[in-house]
Design a protein around this motif. Structure first.
Motif, PDB file in Angstrom:
ATOM      1  N   SER A 158      37.629  37.268  40.553  1.00  0.00           N
ATOM      2  CA  SER A 158      36.680  38.357  40.768  1.00  0.00           C
ATOM      3  C   SER A 158      37.358  39.573  41.400  1.00  0.00           C
ATOM      4  N   GLY A 159      37.095  40.749  40.824  1.00  0.00           N
ATOM      5  CA  GLY A 159      37.643  41.992  41.353  1.00  0.00           C
ATOM      6  C   GLY A 159      39.083  42.258  40.991  1.00  0.00           C
TER       7      GLY A 159
ATOM      8  N   PRO B 256      42.554  43.000  38.539  1.00  0.00           N
ATOM      9  CA  PRO B 256      42.841  43.864  37.393  1.00  0.00           C
ATOM     10  C   PRO B 256      42.455  43.230  36.063  1.00  0.00           C
TER      11      PRO B 256
ATOM     12  N   GLN C 254      39.892  41.230  35.493  1.00  0.00           N
ATOM     13  CA  GLN C 254      38.451  41.397  35.317  1.00  0.00           C
ATOM     14  C   GLN C 254      38.112  42.833  34.961  1.00  0.00           C
ATOM     15  N   GLN C 255      38.752  43.775  35.634  1.00  0.00           N
ATOM     16  CA  GLN C 255      38.494  45.188  35.359  1.00  0.00           C
ATOM     17  C   GLN C 255      38.891  45.574  33.939  1.00  0.00           C
TER      18      GLN C 255
END
Length: 311
Positions: free
Chosen positions: A247-248, A250, A252-253
């Motif tokens: 979660s959070g 790179p 995931q982004q």
């Protein structure tokens, strides 16, 4: 009986070869230690005639000094030269006046095969020089840590590991150290950082600079077979299946998803975690990293920007 005797002779030989170079390690103030584990005497990356100690980054846990005690009862004060949380490796310098045992010979975990005999040497529960044997249970695993990071490309073994084994040696039948034991994942499941060309580069950077600048994506994965048609088209049988996206991170982004199978990163083939790890050294930080994944039946290009691992 002959097979058992042969097996026993192999384990005894490895224990006698590797055991003297594995130390019980206590870090922090001797009167108020902050952590403990094991450490292995290896050749100094900058001077093969000299030695350093290798252990886990989580064993030193921010400490800058400690004491190593060897199987023969001798001990040496040590200083932490550097630690790399992403590989879970740390390098320690021995006090100049101290003498250390003959270093181990480092092997190549890239040659390991599932089912191969391995021997773990460490100091579980403070029991110095403990030896367990088992087999390589899996290769190319990824290990999520408590702080959300991922240790890539670890070796899975059923050789019994317990608290205190961390930082100890995992050796093959020839007595070559092919891994640094790093974690106990569950009953009958131990993990070790593999000794590879990448690992040797990490140890050299820690020895010289005290740190390794690393890019961070934040995926947990393991090798997985590709569909036959895709394997034929790419000319290789496996990719790296994403089991978890932190979660959070790179990853995931960028839109990477659990279940994606990474087949290329930076236009280079990815068949296991180590292939991705090689793309994530200092030059990758902050730069757009093209990643190709197999998502269902489609090839999808994802653009990720690795962050620098800090702390």
């Amino acid at each position: 009986m002959d097979e058992l005797d042969s097996y026993s002779r192999t384990v005894v030989s490895v224990a006698e070869t590797v055991g003297p170079a594995v130390a019980a390690l206590v870090v922090g103030d001797p009167d108020r230690p902050r952590g403990s584990g094991s450490a292995v005497v290896v050749p100094d990356p900058d001077d093969p005639a000299a030695t350093v100690l290798v252990t886990n980054a989580h064993v030193v846990a921010g400490s800058r000094s400690g004491r190593a005690t060897f199987a023969d009862g001798t001990h040496a004060d040590v200083r932490v030269l550097g630690a790399d949380p992403l590989s879970d490796l740390a390098v320690l310098a021995v006090h100049p006046d101290a003498r250390t045992p003959t270093p181990v010979v480092l092997g190549d975990a890239g040659a390991l095969r599932v089912g191969q005999l391995v021997v773990a040497v460490g100091n579980p529960f403070g029991l110095a020089g403990s030896v367990t044997a088992g087999v390589v249970s899996g290769l190319g695993r990824s290990l999520p840590t408590k702080d959300g990071r991922v240790v890539e490309d670890v070796v899975q073994t059923d050789a019994a590991l317990n608290p205190g084994n961390s930082g100890g040696a995992l050796a093959d039948a020839r007595g070559l150290v092919v891994g640094i034991n790093t974690a106990v994942a569950g009953v009958g499941l131990g993990l070790a950082v593999p000794v590879t060309t990448t690992t040797r580069g990490i140890l050299a950077s820690l020895r010289r600079d005290g740190r390794v600048r690393r890019g961070y994506l934040g995926v947990v994965g393991a090798p997985a077979p590709l569909p036959v048609d895709v394997a034929l088209r790419l000319g290789r049988p496996t990719g790296l299946r994403v089991a978890e996206v932190i979660s959070g991170s790179p990853a995931q982004q960028a839109g990477l998803r659990s279940g994606d199978v990474i087949v290329d990163a930076d236009r280079e083939p990815v068949a296991q975690a180590q292939d991705l790890q090689r793309r994530l050294f200092a030059e990758a930080i902050g730069r757009t990293l093209p990643v190709t994944v197999l998502r269902g039946d489609a090839m999808v290009d994802v653009l990720a920007v690795p962050a620098e691992l800090t702390g």
